[in-house]
Design an enzyme around this catalytic site. Sequence first.
Site, PDB file in Angstrom:
ATOM      1  N   HIS A  21      64.088  86.920  68.281  1.00  0.00           N
ATOM      2  CA  HIS A  21      64.137  85.922  69.344  1.00  0.00           C
ATOM      3  C   HIS A  21      65.004  84.745  68.934  1.00  0.00           C
ATOM      4  O   HIS A  21      65.392  84.614  67.763  1.00  0.00           O
ATOM      5  CB  HIS A  21      62.720  85.415  69.671  1.00  0.00           C
ATOM      6  CG  HIS A  21      62.087  84.662  68.537  1.00  0.00           C
ATOM      7  ND1 HIS A  21      61.628  85.265  67.389  1.00  0.00           N
ATOM      8  CD2 HIS A  21      61.864  83.332  68.364  1.00  0.00           C
ATOM      9  CE1 HIS A  21      61.136  84.360  66.566  1.00  0.00           C
ATOM     10  NE2 HIS A  21      61.278  83.172  67.131  1.00  0.00           N
ATOM     11  N   ASP A  62      64.554  80.555  69.394  1.00  0.00           N
ATOM     12  CA  ASP A  62      63.413  79.702  69.731  1.00  0.00           C
ATOM     13  C   ASP A  62      63.522  79.067  71.118  1.00  0.00           C
ATOM     14  O   ASP A  62      64.555  78.492  71.476  1.00  0.00           O
ATOM     15  CB  ASP A  62      63.265  78.583  68.688  1.00  0.00           C
ATOM     16  CG  ASP A  62      62.786  79.145  67.364  1.00  0.00           C
ATOM     17  OD1 ASP A  62      62.085  80.166  67.366  1.00  0.00           O
ATOM     18  OD2 ASP A  62      63.142  78.568  66.318  1.00  0.00           O
ATOM     19  N   HIS A  94      66.291  85.379  65.090  1.00  0.00           N
ATOM     20  CA  HIS A  94      65.544  85.600  63.854  1.00  0.00           C
ATOM     21  C   HIS A  94      64.236  86.315  64.130  1.00  0.00           C
ATOM     22  O   HIS A  94      63.758  86.361  65.278  1.00  0.00           O
ATOM     23  CB  HIS A  94      65.281  84.271  63.135  1.00  0.00           C
ATOM     24  CG  HIS A  94      64.427  83.326  63.922  1.00  0.00           C
ATOM     25  ND1 HIS A  94      64.896  82.593  64.993  1.00  0.00           N
ATOM     26  CD2 HIS A  94      63.115  82.989  63.821  1.00  0.00           C
ATOM     27  CE1 HIS A  94      63.927  81.868  65.501  1.00  0.00           C
ATOM     28  NE2 HIS A  94      62.826  82.087  64.807  1.00  0.00           N
ATOM     29  N   ARG A 138      57.052  73.545  59.974  1.00  0.00           N
ATOM     30  CA  ARG A 138      58.227  73.774  60.830  1.00  0.00           C
ATOM     31  C   ARG A 138      58.528  72.556  61.701  1.00  0.00           C
ATOM     32  O   ARG A 138      57.628  71.980  62.322  1.00  0.00           O
ATOM     33  CB  ARG A 138      57.975  74.978  61.748  1.00  0.00           C
ATOM     34  CG  ARG A 138      59.182  75.285  62.630  1.00  0.00           C
ATOM     35  CD  ARG A 138      59.049  76.597  63.347  1.00  0.00           C
ATOM     36  NE  ARG A 138      58.082  76.515  64.426  1.00  0.00           N
ATOM     37  CZ  ARG A 138      57.597  77.566  65.072  1.00  0.00           C
ATOM     38  NH1 ARG A 138      57.970  78.782  64.737  1.00  0.00           N
ATOM     39  NH2 ARG A 138      56.746  77.408  66.035  1.00  0.00           N
TER      40      ARG A 138
HETATM   41  C1  SIN Z   1      59.466  81.426  63.546  1.00  0.00           C
HETATM   42  O1  SIN Z   1      59.911  82.279  64.308  1.00  0.00           O
HETATM   43  O2  SIN Z   1      59.606  80.229  63.758  1.00  0.00           O
HETATM   44  C2  SIN Z   1      58.707  81.839  62.295  1.00  0.00           C
HETATM   45  C3  SIN Z   1      59.631  82.305  61.246  1.00  0.00           C
HETATM   46  C4  SIN Z   1      58.903  82.587  59.953  1.00  0.00           C
HETATM   47  O3  SIN Z   1      57.717  82.241  59.819  1.00  0.00           O
HETATM   48  O4  SIN Z   1      59.502  83.169  59.065  1.00  0.00           O
END
Ligand code: SIN
Length: 281
Positions: free
Chosen positions: A105, A107, A256, A272
Amino acid sequence: MSIQVIPTGAPVGAEIRGVDLSQPLGDNVFATIERAYDEYGVIFFRDQAIAPQQQVAFTSRFGALEVNIFSERWSVAGCPEIVVVSNISEDGKPIGVKRAGENWHSDMCYTARPPRGTMLYAIEIPVLHGMPLGDTEFASAAAAYDALPEALRKKIERRKATFDFAGRKRAFPLTPEEIGRNPPVQHPIVRTHPRTGRKCLYVMRDDCTGIEGLEQDEADILIAALADHIVKPAHIYRHQWRPGDVLMWDNCTVQHRAIQDYDLPLRRLMHRTTMGGAVPV
Ligand code: SIN
């Protein structure tokens, strides 16, 4: 020590050395970091030790911080801009969002102004018999566009896809209010990076539910074909985490996914932050 930018050799990704993110950064150092971020789509710094406020300060150099549906549920105490991403529970309650981002995806593509980028600070990484688990993969949507045959580029030029918040199964159940707050939006299938001018494919399974001007069957086939093309092995950088890594990605240049190959008692804990972006064009 002077700043160094070391490309990973994959179509995206570079390590930045010689920077301590717990300290304020001069404008020249920041400009080098931002150039690398634009060029490589994913950058990372090893061996960092940053407090939540230092992560917030560094992220905000790239754009205003966003508070989103994740931070509304799981943020660091006193820091609503930092989302806890973790598989850990305390007193029977998850301390963070679990199994975040396990499918490919970009974000918050379902919003009118998807974020410019996202940053993760790795605090605990699961290790089994000396082998780190819980890697994150990044696919270059720019390299994927470059690799398209000319005829397909022409077919998708100037077309828009519908992005639907309710299209994807999420890591937690959504409330009707959250779904109502995020009506479907349309974005170009081929985005132009606002800073580099590079063209990037912007299509994912599940989030994309249709393509303007195409019948549903044809749109479904094209969405699946483009989404699979983006994540071909030739376009991927896989990051193996170490505690102390600070890594950030550009949500236009890359897609990612988090590899969910671990479980408790192996713990993973990340902080994050998300920086605001522009309307895709
Ligand atoms: C995410 O998609 O923000 C999570 C990525 C991760 O935890 O590696």
